[in-house]
Each structure stands twice: as C-alpha cells, then as structure tokens.
Design an enzyme around this catalytic site. Structure first.
Site, PDB file in Angstrom:
ATOM      1  N   ASP A 338       0.860  -1.176   0.000  1.00  0.00           N
ATOM      2  CA  ASP A 338       0.000   0.000   0.000  1.00  0.00           C
ATOM      3  C   ASP A 338       0.900   1.231   0.000  1.00  0.00           C
ATOM      4  O   ASP A 338       2.074   1.153   0.380  1.00  0.00           O
ATOM      5  CB  ASP A 338      -0.892  -0.013   1.250  1.00  0.00           C
ATOM      6  CG  ASP A 338      -1.953   1.093   1.263  1.00  0.00           C
ATOM      7  OD1 ASP A 338      -2.221   1.681   0.201  1.00  0.00           O
ATOM      8  OD2 ASP A 338      -2.508   1.358   2.341  1.00  0.00           O
ATOM      9  N   HIS A 339       0.358   2.341  -0.453  1.00  0.00           N
ATOM     10  CA  HIS A 339       1.042   3.609  -0.238  1.00  0.00           C
ATOM     11  C   HIS A 339       0.769   4.098   1.179  1.00  0.00           C
ATOM     12  O   HIS A 339      -0.253   3.737   1.765  1.00  0.00           O
ATOM     13  CB  HIS A 339       0.552   4.675  -1.229  1.00  0.00           C
ATOM     14  CG  HIS A 339       0.886   4.361  -2.650  1.00  0.00           C
ATOM     15  ND1 HIS A 339      -0.029   4.484  -3.677  1.00  0.00           N
ATOM     16  CD2 HIS A 339       2.033   3.916  -3.229  1.00  0.00           C
ATOM     17  CE1 HIS A 339       0.541   4.142  -4.817  1.00  0.00           C
ATOM     18  NE2 HIS A 339       1.782   3.782  -4.571  1.00  0.00           N
ATOM     19  N   ASP A 523      -5.417   3.097   1.207  1.00  0.00           N
ATOM     20  CA  ASP A 523      -6.402   2.292   0.481  1.00  0.00           C
ATOM     21  C   ASP A 523      -5.998   2.072  -0.971  1.00  0.00           C
ATOM     22  O   ASP A 523      -6.841   2.038  -1.868  1.00  0.00           O
ATOM     23  CB  ASP A 523      -7.796   2.924   0.557  1.00  0.00           C
ATOM     24  CG  ASP A 523      -8.497   2.608   1.873  1.00  0.00           C
ATOM     25  OD1 ASP A 523      -8.139   1.596   2.507  1.00  0.00           O
ATOM     26  OD2 ASP A 523      -9.397   3.366   2.266  1.00  0.00           O
ATOM     27  N   HIS A 524      -4.706   1.932  -1.188  1.00  0.00           N
ATOM     28  CA  HIS A 524      -4.173   1.590  -2.506  1.00  0.00           C
ATOM     29  C   HIS A 524      -3.582   0.178  -2.475  1.00  0.00           C
ATOM     30  O   HIS A 524      -2.589  -0.098  -3.147  1.00  0.00           O
ATOM     31  CB  HIS A 524      -3.098   2.592  -2.932  1.00  0.00           C
ATOM     32  CG  HIS A 524      -3.627   3.943  -3.261  1.00  0.00           C
ATOM     33  ND1 HIS A 524      -2.808   5.001  -3.616  1.00  0.00           N
ATOM     34  CD2 HIS A 524      -4.893   4.432  -3.314  1.00  0.00           C
ATOM     35  CE1 HIS A 524      -3.543   6.080  -3.849  1.00  0.00           C
ATOM     36  NE2 HIS A 524      -4.819   5.750  -3.675  1.00  0.00           N
ATOM     37  N   HIS A 525      -4.174  -0.718  -1.710  1.00  0.00           N
ATOM     38  CA  HIS A 525      -3.609  -2.048  -1.498  1.00  0.00           C
ATOM     39  C   HIS A 525      -3.560  -2.861  -2.789  1.00  0.00           C
ATOM     40  O   HIS A 525      -4.506  -2.847  -3.583  1.00  0.00           O
ATOM     41  CB  HIS A 525      -4.428  -2.809  -0.463  1.00  0.00           C
ATOM     42  CG  HIS A 525      -4.409  -2.192   0.892  1.00  0.00           C
ATOM     43  ND1 HIS A 525      -5.323  -1.239   1.284  1.00  0.00           N
ATOM     44  CD2 HIS A 525      -3.566  -2.372   1.947  1.00  0.00           C
ATOM     45  CE1 HIS A 525      -5.060  -0.867   2.526  1.00  0.00           C
ATOM     46  NE2 HIS A 525      -4.008  -1.531   2.952  1.00  0.00           N
TER      47      HIS A 525
END
Length: 589
Positions: A338-339, A523-525
């Site tokens: 994630d980021h 929430d960039h998983h």
C-alpha cells in the site's frame, strides 16, 4: 446548542444532509431470491466473473463481445446508489452498506486505533466510492514488472490497454496520441467546475520549479490539475462505463447480492469448474453455478485471496491448520502493499473558497443546480485534485522516477463531521510515499466465508520510509513561502507538523490530529496474489494470470500486481481487465 453548532452555524444543515444521503446509500433492497436461484443455480456459463469492480466490469464487457460465449458476472453488493455519482459527496459512501469496511488485524499501524480499509461492495466496486483519480503511475513500474519475469507487462505492452478503455475529453491532453486516446468506454477529464484556489496552487508549485505536466505521459515530475474518471461533473464508475451500456447483451447476466463463498476445484484434476455462493441478504440460501471454460476472480485485493484460501489454494500450513483440503501450495496473501498517506501541513485560509451554507434550503438549491449544470461546486473536489510528483533528497536525481506525491485534502475548521469536500476553509498537504519498503500480509483463521480475512499491517516500520516522508515536509514549508500562497492568504499552521523525533520517540499521537484525519493507510492495497513465473516461489498467478497449478482459474484485479505502482490503482486495474480479456480471448480463439 452544542459547541460545534455555536462555532459552526452550518452544522445542523450539514448533519441533516449527511443523514439524508447516507440513508439513501444504506437503503436495503429486497432481493428476489427465487429469481436469483432460477438465473444461476446449477446453470452452466462459459465464464464466471466474480466481482464487478474495476477489473471485473471490464472483463465481463469484453468477454461478452463474443456472441457465442455466455458470461455470468456475480457481485456481492447491489446497484449503484444515486448519491455516489456526486463527486463532492464521496466521503459519505465510506463506512456504509456499500463498503466492505475491512479492519486491520492489529492496532499498531494507525496510531491507537484499528486501521479501516474501504472497498466497494457494489456494482463498480471501489470505483463507486473512491476519489476517482486517473493516475496510471510511472512507466518504470511496469518495466520492473517485466524484469521480474512477467513477459508482456512492460510499459510498451500495457500502454495500448490503457488507451483502449480511455475516452479522454480534454483537448490539451488527448492531442498527445502517443499516450492517450478517444472512443473508449471510460470518460476521463478534469472536473468542469474550477475552484478558485486551483490556479493559486499551480502557480505556487511552478514558483518552486515544478512544471505543469501530464502525469500519465512521458515526463511525470511536476504538478497537475488531475483528470478523473467522471463525465460532465458526475462520477463514472466501471459499472457506469462498462456495464450499463451493454446490459442488453443476451449472452451476459449480471447478478447482484450474490456472495461467492468458494471456487469449486476438482481435487484430482485440479480443474476449476464453478463457484459456490450464498444469497447475500439470506446466507442460508446457497447454491452452485458452473463454468464450462474458466472462473475469473476479480473480487479485489482482499476478497480474491480470501476465496483462494477457502478453496484450498494457499500456504500449506495455513490450510492444514484449518483442515481445508490442499489443492495447491502457493503464497496467497503475502506481498500485500500500500502507499502511505502521511498527515501533513495545514494551511488556514484568510479568503474562504466555499463556505458551507447554514440553511438546508440553500443546500437543496445547490443540489438542484448540480442536477441542471455540471458547473457546480458539487461537481468537484475543491482543491483535492491538485497533485504533484516530487523527489525527496533520497531519490535518484538522474531519472524521472519521483518517490513522493503531494496531495491535498480540504477541511472545515468548525466541524469534524463529514462534509461535502467542496466546502472548506483550510487545506492539508499530505505526502504519499510511492514505493514503501514495509511488509504487510493477509491470512485467515476460520473457514467461515462471511468472516473477514485477517489483514496485518506494518506502516512506518521502515526507517527509510520515515526519512523520505519527513523530508517531504520541506515542500509544504516552501509552498508557504511562495508569493502565490502569501497573496492568496494561505497561512501555515505549525501545530500539526510532525518530525522524525515525534515518530521515533512516540510523541506523535492521534490526539494531535483528529481521529478522522489521522491516516497512514492510503487504500491503494495491491499484491496479495502476486504475478510471476513458476520459477518465482512467491508467485500465485502466471503472466497470463492463470493460478499456478490450477486449470480453468485466473485472477485479474489489484491483487496480481507484483509491485505497487507509483500512482492510484484504479486506472491500472482497468488496464488489467482489458489485458486479461485479450489473454483469455487468445486462449480460445
């Protein structure tokens, strides 16, 4: 009156609006169980696509282009509620019935509270509830995928698939035909409403030497007034873009409120031949549906590995402990990336951009204006769609490969309840670490398909990540000193500036920033079903997206990314759907 109402006259009307919108989003729809059973139970389709999100919607569209193929698209959620199409209201969908609301298994990564991860449980998936940003990442990301053994996934290989789906509507962008195109299903454009502070922020970055760029083209270091997945001021989810225009196709069945609980895999032949399911609003009603050619999992970065684990595909030790029959020993759930979205510098504004109306009637008038024209504050994110790719002092100065992105969030200082993001009197600059080094993973501890998987996060565990993020604050400090910011009345608020010592000494706590605003997860998983050749012991799917060791089963969604991209995943997931469709067509041509 409460303290909030005293200091914020708009609080009452805002709370009323919030209640109305969330009530619409949360409204339960009766499911015709008998019709659902009639449509799918014991039926045979050529392809079963699980999940109608960023990738699955595309795949269902493209496979059903072949008239002789029958395609079933199964979605655990329901239809897309009308309020989700309003850009400024996107906060209101989070935590509702159309959000899976995944929770982290530990509490050591998001301050003193449990991490919450939003994923769309609705037609369109997360593209129905996300920030709509169209950001493909850096060409070096995809070239690195190819270097890892993923033949056909280099930048020049995937660029045609980005362009295939795109209908770019901004002339200054689509004139670059090398990187952009028109005529695809997905409308991409800037918001038609221009907040007055957007030019201010563009000017400020240019003062600092960052040029205006198109981050989806060749040169990406710089600042951009972002394009979004929207059309004339309304959200365009992949449901709206790829499913609604083709729902008339007789060879495509789209069935909502059906929860897939397991992939059916023959234990001897290792052939996937269908899925087991339950009706979402009555989980005791179950059934099976069969695939003549393939099952394609596009259920997302958390649900796709969860389904594989429940189906006997995953780490041997995990499955044996739960007495799940092992089909194939693979590293499912590992490689979760994630980021990091790091809370940044606050700017208070002397000159407000949009003040929330204190009267509900005015808000109702705003709604009517939004319905009648795209040039409405509700048709945009305020300044949230200003985005800059920058390099920390640790980045390679000789390559166009920024390690940070700078984004902005808008706030109303008088209230901490949710609000339409177009109304604000302060701005927070946040830093996104694009290629972090921390390690996360996903697993299960029960065979209950309705239990959430265990998601273990470890944000800010790596010293190098912290060093880069702290260095990013220099950008905010420099912005505060620009003539553009000073003239516009942007004043830096030093109360919330975090230092490296704060983190190392444990003196940075969520109490310094409200719980709503304290974020590490972006929430960039991605990455839980890593793509790689069979020689890669950590790979789950091949470069053709076939699950290693299992026939008739592919995965196509964010979970297959071997390394996180330097951008927002949605556009890449759409590309994955486009490429997966061609890979499947090539198999059966």
């Amino acid at each position: 009156m409460t303290d909030i109402e005293d200091s914020c006259p708009a609080a009452n009307s805002l709370q009323t609006l919030l209640s109305l919108v969330t009530a619409i989003i949360n409204a339960k729809v009766d499911v015709d169980v008998s019709q659902t059973q009639r449509l799918i139970n014991k039926q045979h389709f050529d392809f079963i696509v699980v999940g109608a999100g960023a990738s699955g919607s595309v795949i269902a569209n493209r496979l059903s282009e072949i008239p002789e193929w029958s395609v079933l698209l199964l979605e655990a959620g329901g239809e897309e509620p009308k309020p989700t199409t309003i850009p400024a209201f996107y906060w209101y969908s989070l935590g509702t019935n159309i959000d899976w609301n995944f929770k982290g298994a530990t509490q050591n990564s998001c301050g003193d509270k449990q991490c919450t991860f939003s994923r769309g449980k609705v037609l369109g998936g997360t593209t129905t509830i996300n920030g709509m940003i169209y950001n493909r990442g850096n060409r070096r990301d995809y070239d690195h995928w190819a270097e890892l053994g993923n033949t056909g996934w280099g930048y020049e290989d995937v660029l045609p698939y980005f362009k295939k789906s795109e209908n770019n509507r901004d002339p200054d962008i689509y004139k670059d035909t090398r990187h952009h195109s028109r005529g695809g299903y997905l409308d991409v454009e800037r918001f038609p409403y221009l907040d007055k502070n957007i030019p201010v922020m563009l000017d400020a970055f240019q003062e600092l030497g960052y040029p205006i760029v198109d981050i989806n083209s060749e040169n990406v270091t710089g600042v951009m007034h972002l394009q979004s997945m929207q059309s004339d001021g309304t959200r365009q989810s992949t449901n709206m873009a790829f499913i609604q225009p083709i729902k008339h196709r007789k060879n495509l069945k789209v069935v909502t409120n059906v929860r897939v609980t397991r992939v059916l895999i023959h234990p001897d032949t290792k052939l996937a031949y269908g899925v087991a399911y339950a009706i979402e609003n009555n989980r005791t009603i179950t059934g099976e549906v069969f695939a003549k050619k393939e099952v394609i999992l596009s259920a997302g970065v958390f649900n796709s590995p969860h389904l594989l684990l429940l189906s006997g595909v995953g780490p041997k030790e995990t499955l044996e402990a739960l007495k799940i029959k092992l089909i194939k020993n693979l590293k499912v759930g590992y490689n979760l990336q994630d980021h990091i979205l790091f809370p940044g510098i606050y700017f208070s504004l002397k000159k407000e951009s949009q003040i929330l109306p204190s009267d509900l009637k005015i808000l109702e008038d705003e709604f009517l204006y939004f319905q009648n024209t795209s040039n409405s504050p509700w048709s945009a994110f305020g300044v949230d769609n200003i985005y800059a790719n920058v390099k920390s002092k640790y980045a390679n100065k000789n390559t166009d490969y920024p390690d940070l992105s700078i984004a902005f969030l808008t706030f109303l200082s008088c209230t901490h309840i949710s609000y339409p993001v177009c109304y604000y009197d302060s701005i927070r600059m946040d830093s996104l670490l694009l290629r972090p080094k921390f390690n996360n993973y996903l697993t299960i501890n029960t065979t209950d398909p309705f239990a959430s998987p265990l998601i273990y996060t470890n944000y800010l565990s790596n010293k190098d990540d912290i060093d880069i993020l702290i260095d990013s604050y220099n950008v905010g400090i420099a912005l505060a000193q620009t003539a553009a910011f000073r003239k516009a009345g942007f004043m830096i608020n030093t109360t919330f500036i975090i230092t490296k010592e704060d983190i190392e000494n444990g003196t940075f706590t969520p109490q310094r920033i409200s719980d709503q605003e304290f974020l590490f997860a972006c929430d960039h998983h991605v990455g839980t079903n890593k793509m790689g050749p069979e020689t890669d012991p950590s790979a789950v799917v091949s470069p053709e997206l076939k699950v290693h060791g299992v026939r008739g089963l592919r995965v196509a969604d964010a979970s297959i990314m071997p390394k996180i991209i330097s951008g927002n995943p949605a556009a890449t997931c759409i590309m994955i759907g486009e490429k997966a469709s061609d890979l499947i067509k090539e198999t059966y041509k």
